[in-house]
Design an enzyme around this catalytic site. Structure first.
Site: not given
Lengths: 286, 405
Positions: A54, A65, A179
């Site tokens: 990725e 994040d 995912y």
């Protein structure tokens, strides 16, 4: 699309399934600290056993994040990294390797390039899939067809908070793999996997036969071993960026990241990586 | 709607093309839960009664609509009315929304609220409501803003809130929102994100507007009682845009009422020097439709889609995106958006202080500055209504620095 992927991603997961082996998906922020380093890292981690890479396209406001990837994004932006620059990197990499490549970002950089133009250029460069952290199927209406038309996989995130209806929709919208976020929270290495993870994976398996990659908080071989019996791949990101931050030079960073990938992939191969009997039963369409 | 203005978002939270819900998957179910809880509360007389009582007894509603006699005389133009939101408990309109969302949090069984704050007014209002309702409270604030709004940091701590400084990016409101969203995504089971403006993912732009509509509801009745007619022009400052939409919304059907939203012109028209997202007609550059922090709207950004830094003397207006409903009102031409620079806002604050005995918050001073520009060109029989969204106590250090120049 029915979720069956014709890309390098789909082929890689098919090979892994045939071998009964847990895959390793490795995330790295492109351009951290420079695109040349990222190129070396990708080639090195493929050699070290990464099944899918990725490439993070840095965004100024990465709300999903944690501190590690925030810092990586800041370094990458300071070095002048743009989406166009990352696509050029993909093109260079594709001349040298067949490793499946996923572009991992937030929606706005793609939106500003133009969804159609992005799809065309990403496919031409040799990317295989796209994951946009702040884009759910509800808002991906025009994006999915544009990417699918160019043969790119669309990968969506599933979360512990996703309802059964949402899980079904996420799986239907995804190709290549789904995912699964292991916990509520942002990206970042953690000491332990959540105790509820096996139950979460079971809930997702009930709604899809797509390959399942589990990420967020995975940093150690032990984590990967545990996933062996449960998931199709483990995703590791912040732990690799941590190695980069600790290294004194770019060469040392490449070596350290490759070594970490080697250890994690070894755990994927030799840990509890054989499929449990439960999996084939769940492969039957609902 | 007599004006043809679409005034309610569609089922997906869209105002025309703007709005929507661009968040990580983890937040989708909580946003759906919030949407359901808000719909249920809206239909529940018990909730409405409790909110109305708190607005009256705790916050101090209704706020007066004051005829500004000396400012009117000084400018020689239209009759000027000020909606005195600055007189509310905690000193700004923010408490209207905080009480509404605080009660929603209780209703959803959340025992902790988090908030972002720029000028500190929303942080103080959130900390106040959390104390009043017995909820734990954490407020995220850019370190640059903590420096320039120190008084509000101390107020939040006095109220028992935890204030966490955010040193990322431009160290202002945008970065505080990023950090609040990261907290929410982590603690979503126990925590309500008490967002302070008509920003973010659906349903926030809708529910914050609904909790701020009380401003316009009161103002419309008050101006009709005072003048026997509707105002010709409404003025309000626009950061995210909650005080402006709170005032504008009740007048959207009144085709004769013009609306002016005033953004922060900062210290120049080039990207990075201002926070004007909708005032491109005034020469401010760098805003294009894009996605930031959950919503599709006009965003200050570079050609690669990276969000720009902004500048304003006013921390509450110092933000690169604008509420999606404002983007839609601008596109339809129903409201007009403009910007005034730092110096004009300071001068306006001074004039209002000396003519009316009111020190406005620097945010509201931007609206006053635009009024000062336009009033001399208007007729004396016209009527204008300005939302004085907050008071200036928090800005005294900045105002003092400008006095010394």
């Amino acid at each position: 699309m029915d979720g069956t992927s014709q890309t390098r991603i789909g082929r890689r997961f098919a090979e892994l399934a045939e071998r009964g082996e847990l895959g390793l998906v490795a995330y790295i922020t492109a351009g951290d600290p420079a695109l040349e380093t990222t190129e070396q890292i990708v080639l090195a981690i493929e050699q070290a056993g990464a099944d899918v890479v990725e490439l993070g396209v840095p965004f100024s406001d990465p709300i999903a994040d944690g501190p590690t990837i925030q810092r990586a994004s800041e370094r990458a932006l300071r070095s002048g990294t743009t989406l166009a620059g990352v696509l050029a990197l993909v093109r260079r990499l594709r001349a040298k390797t067949e490793v499946p490549l996923v572009l991992f970002s937030y929606f706005n950089p793609v939106l500003q390039m133009g969804v159609e133009r992005f799809a065309e250029q990403a496919a031409a460069a040799g990317a295989d899939g796209v994951l946009l952290t702040d884009l759910t199927p509800e808002e991906a209406g025009p994006v999915r067809p544009a990417l699918h038309a160019r043969g790119l996989d669309t990968i969506f995130l599933a979360a512990p908070t996703s309802t059964p209806e949402r899980l079904r929709r996420l799986a239907e919208s995804s190709t290549g793999f789904l995912y699964l976020i292991s916990r509520t929270g942002v990206t970042g290495a953690r000491e332990q996997l959540p105790a509820e993870l096996p139950e979460l994976i079971r809930r997702v398996r009930q709604v899809t036969t797509l390959p399942l990659a589990v990420g967020f908080g995975i940093s150690q071989p032990g984590h990967v071993s545990v996933l062996g019996g449960l998931a199709d791949a483990a995703v590791v990101g912040s732990a690799l960026v941590d190695e980069l931050e600790r290294a004194a030079t770019a060469d040392a960073a490449v070596a350290a990241i490759a070594e970490r990938v080697r250890l994690l992939k070894a755990a994927a191969r030799h840990g509890m990586s054989q499929r449990t009997p439960a999996r084939p039963a769940l492969q039957e369409p609902q | 709607m007599s004006t043809g203005t679409q005034t309610w978002p569609d089922a997906r939270g869209r105002f025309g093309p703007y709005g929507g819900r661009y968040v990580p998957e983890t937040l989708m179910a909580p946003l759906e839960e919030l949407e359901r809880a808000f719909a249920a509360a809206s239909a529940d007389p018990g909730f409405q009664h409790e909110l109305a009582a708190l607005l009256r007894d705790f916050a101090g509603r209704p706020t007066p609509l004051q005829y500004a006699a000396r400012l009117t005389e000084r400018l020689g133009g239209p009759r000027i009315y000020l909606k005195r939101e600055d007189l509310l408990h905690t000193g700004a309109h923010k408490i209207n929304n905080c009480l509404g969302q605080g009660l929603l949090a209780v209703r959803m069984g959340k025992r902790r609220v988090i908030a972002e704050t720029g000028a500190g007014q929303h942080g103080v209002a959130t900390a106040t409501v959390a104390a009043r309702l017995g909820l734990a409270c954490t407020v995220y604030m850019g370190t640059e803003d903590m420096e320039r709004q120190r008084l509000n940091v101390e107020r939040m701590r006095m109220l028992g809130a935890e204030v966490i400084g955010v040193a990322a990016g431009s160290r202002t409101l945008k970065d505080a929102i990023n950090e609040a969203m990261r907290d929410w995504v982590t603690n979503v089971e126990t925590t309500h994100y008490l967002l302070g403006s008509v920003l973010g993912a659906h349903p926030y732009p809708l529910l914050v507007r609904e909790f701020q509509r009380v401003i316009g509801r009161e103002a419309r009745q008050q101006i009709l009682a005072a003048e026997g007619r509707l105002p010709d022009v409404l003025f309000a400052c626009v950061g995210g845009g909650s005080n402006a939409i709170g005032l504008f919304y009740e007048f959207l059907d009144d085709a004769t009422v013009r609306m002016v939203g005033v953004e922060a012109g900062g210290r120049g028209t080039s990207l990075g020097e201002h926070a004007a997202r909708l005032a491109a007609a005034r020469g401010y550059t760098g805003a294009r439709p894009g996605v930031l922090q959950g919503t599709y709207t006009h965003v200050l950004q570079n050609e690669h889609g990276q969000i720009a830094t902004t500048h304003s003397v006013s921390a509450g207006l110092d933000y690169p995106a604008v509420g999606p409903e404002h983007a839609w009102l601008a596109e339809q031409g129903r409201a007009e958006y403009t910007a005034v620079c730092d110096e004009e806002a300071i001068a306006a604050a001074r004039l209002l202080a000396r003519t009316e005995g009111i020190i406005p918050a620097l945010e509201a001073a931007h609206a006053v500055a635009e009024l000062i520009r336009r009033a001399p060109k208007m007729r004396r029989e016209q009527v204008v209504l300005l939302n004085l969204s907050g008071r200036g106590d928090k800005d005294m250090e900045i105002l003092a620095r400008y006095r010394e120049r």
